[in-house]
Write a protein that holds these residues in place. Structure first.
Motif, short mmCIF file in Angstrom:
data_model
loop_
_atom_site.label_atom_id
_atom_site.label_comp_id
_atom_site.label_asym_id
_atom_site.label_seq_id
_atom_site.Cartn_x
_atom_site.Cartn_y
_atom_site.Cartn_z
N TYR A 194 94.44 -4.78 6.24
CA TYR A 194 95.58 -5.39 5.57
C TYR A 194 95.67 -5.07 4.08
O TYR A 194 96.71 -4.63 3.60
CB TYR A 194 95.55 -6.92 5.74
N LEU A 195 94.59 -5.29 3.36
CA LEU A 195 94.64 -5.12 1.91
C LEU A 195 94.97 -3.69 1.50
O LEU A 195 95.71 -3.47 0.53
CB LEU A 195 93.32 -5.57 1.29
N GLY A 196 94.46 -2.72 2.24
CA GLY A 196 94.77 -1.32 1.93
C GLY A 196 96.26 -1.03 1.99
O GLY A 196 96.81 -0.31 1.15
N ASP A 197 96.96 -1.63 2.97
CA ASP A 197 98.40 -1.43 3.10
C ASP A 197 99.18 -2.17 2.01
O ASP A 197 100.24 -1.72 1.59
CB ASP A 197 98.88 -1.88 4.48
N VAL A 198 98.67 -3.30 1.58
CA VAL A 198 99.31 -4.02 0.47
C VAL A 198 99.16 -3.20 -0.82
O VAL A 198 100.12 -3.03 -1.58
CB VAL A 198 98.70 -5.43 0.30
N ILE A 199 97.98 -2.67 -1.04
CA ILE A 199 97.69 -1.93 -2.28
C ILE A 199 98.41 -0.59 -2.33
O ILE A 199 98.76 -0.12 -3.41
CB ILE A 199 96.17 -1.75 -2.44
N LEU A 255 104.74 -5.79 7.44
CA LEU A 255 104.56 -7.05 6.71
C LEU A 255 103.71 -6.84 5.46
O LEU A 255 104.03 -7.36 4.38
CB LEU A 255 103.93 -8.10 7.62
N CYS A 256 102.65 -6.05 5.57
CA CYS A 256 101.77 -5.79 4.42
C CYS A 256 102.52 -5.05 3.31
O CYS A 256 102.36 -5.36 2.13
CB CYS A 256 100.55 -4.98 4.85
N TYR A 257 103.36 -4.08 3.68
CA TYR A 257 104.16 -3.37 2.67
C TYR A 257 105.12 -4.33 1.98
O TYR A 257 105.30 -4.27 0.76
CB TYR A 257 104.95 -2.22 3.30
N ALA A 258 105.71 -5.23 2.76
CA ALA A 258 106.62 -6.21 2.18
C ALA A 258 105.89 -7.15 1.23
O ALA A 258 106.40 -7.46 0.14
CB ALA A 258 107.33 -6.99 3.29
N VAL A 259 104.70 -7.58 1.62
CA VAL A 259 103.90 -8.46 0.75
C VAL A 259 103.54 -7.72 -0.54
O VAL A 259 103.64 -8.29 -1.64
CB VAL A 259 102.62 -8.95 1.48
N GLY A 260 103.14 -6.46 -0.43
CA GLY A 260 102.82 -5.67 -1.62
C GLY A 260 104.01 -5.52 -2.54
O GLY A 260 103.90 -5.65 -3.76
N CYS A 261 105.19 -5.28 -1.97
CA CYS A 261 106.40 -5.13 -2.79
C CYS A 261 106.81 -6.46 -3.41
O CYS A 261 107.28 -6.49 -4.55
CB CYS A 261 107.53 -4.52 -1.97
N LEU A 262 106.63 -7.54 -2.67
CA LEU A 262 106.92 -8.87 -3.23
C LEU A 262 105.98 -9.15 -4.41
O LEU A 262 106.41 -9.65 -5.45
CB LEU A 262 106.77 -9.95 -2.16
N PHE A 263 104.71 -8.82 -4.24
CA PHE A 263 103.74 -8.98 -5.34
C PHE A 263 104.18 -8.14 -6.55
O PHE A 263 104.15 -8.63 -7.68
CB PHE A 263 102.35 -8.56 -4.87
N LEU A 264 104.59 -6.90 -6.32
CA LEU A 264 105.08 -6.04 -7.41
C LEU A 264 106.28 -6.66 -8.10
O LEU A 264 106.37 -6.66 -9.33
CB LEU A 264 105.49 -4.67 -6.86
#
Length: 127
Positions: A36-41, A107-116
């Protein structure tokens, strides 16, 4: 779009890339981080990489573009695009493009973009 080198973002990109390599090579047995974290990052990496070479006037549009790009790549995995392009399993491009579709990755990409998005909304105090 204006090309302009940003050393700050380039160094940040290198740092995030090294974290991704660490996750892929040394932390591959730590399920949450690898899965998960790798896809968010990775969306953070794409953001800093673009900002390393392009002067971006609208961060929100860039983040939406990265989200769309991430979705396109993930959906291309559904159609085994890496194999169709002739990349052999285990090759660098096969690994970069990926080989299996996952709604969790979306979902992980969306979470990463939301964080950005939240991160770019935080303005540093002006002195």
């Amino acid at each position: 779009m204006k090309f302009k080198l940003s050393l700050k973002y380039l160094l940040l990109s290198i740092f995030i890339f090294l974290i991704e390599v660490l996750i892929a090579t040394e932390l591959k047995n730590v399920f949450f981080i690898r899965a998960y974290l790798g896809d968010v990052i990775v969306v953070l990496l794409l953001y800093t990489l673009v900002k390393s070479f392009v002067k971006v006037s609208n961060d929100r549009k860039l983040i939406l573009g990265i989200l769309a790009f991430s979705f396109v790549i993930e959906f291309a995995q559904y159609f085994n695009i890496a194999e169709k392009l002739g990349f052999k399993p285990g090759s660098l491009m096969y690994i970069v493009i990926g080989n299996s579709f996952s709604w969790i990755d979306i979902l992980c990409y969306a979470v990463g973009c939301l964080f950005l998005y939240v991160l770019v909304q935080i303005k540093p105090p002006k002195n």
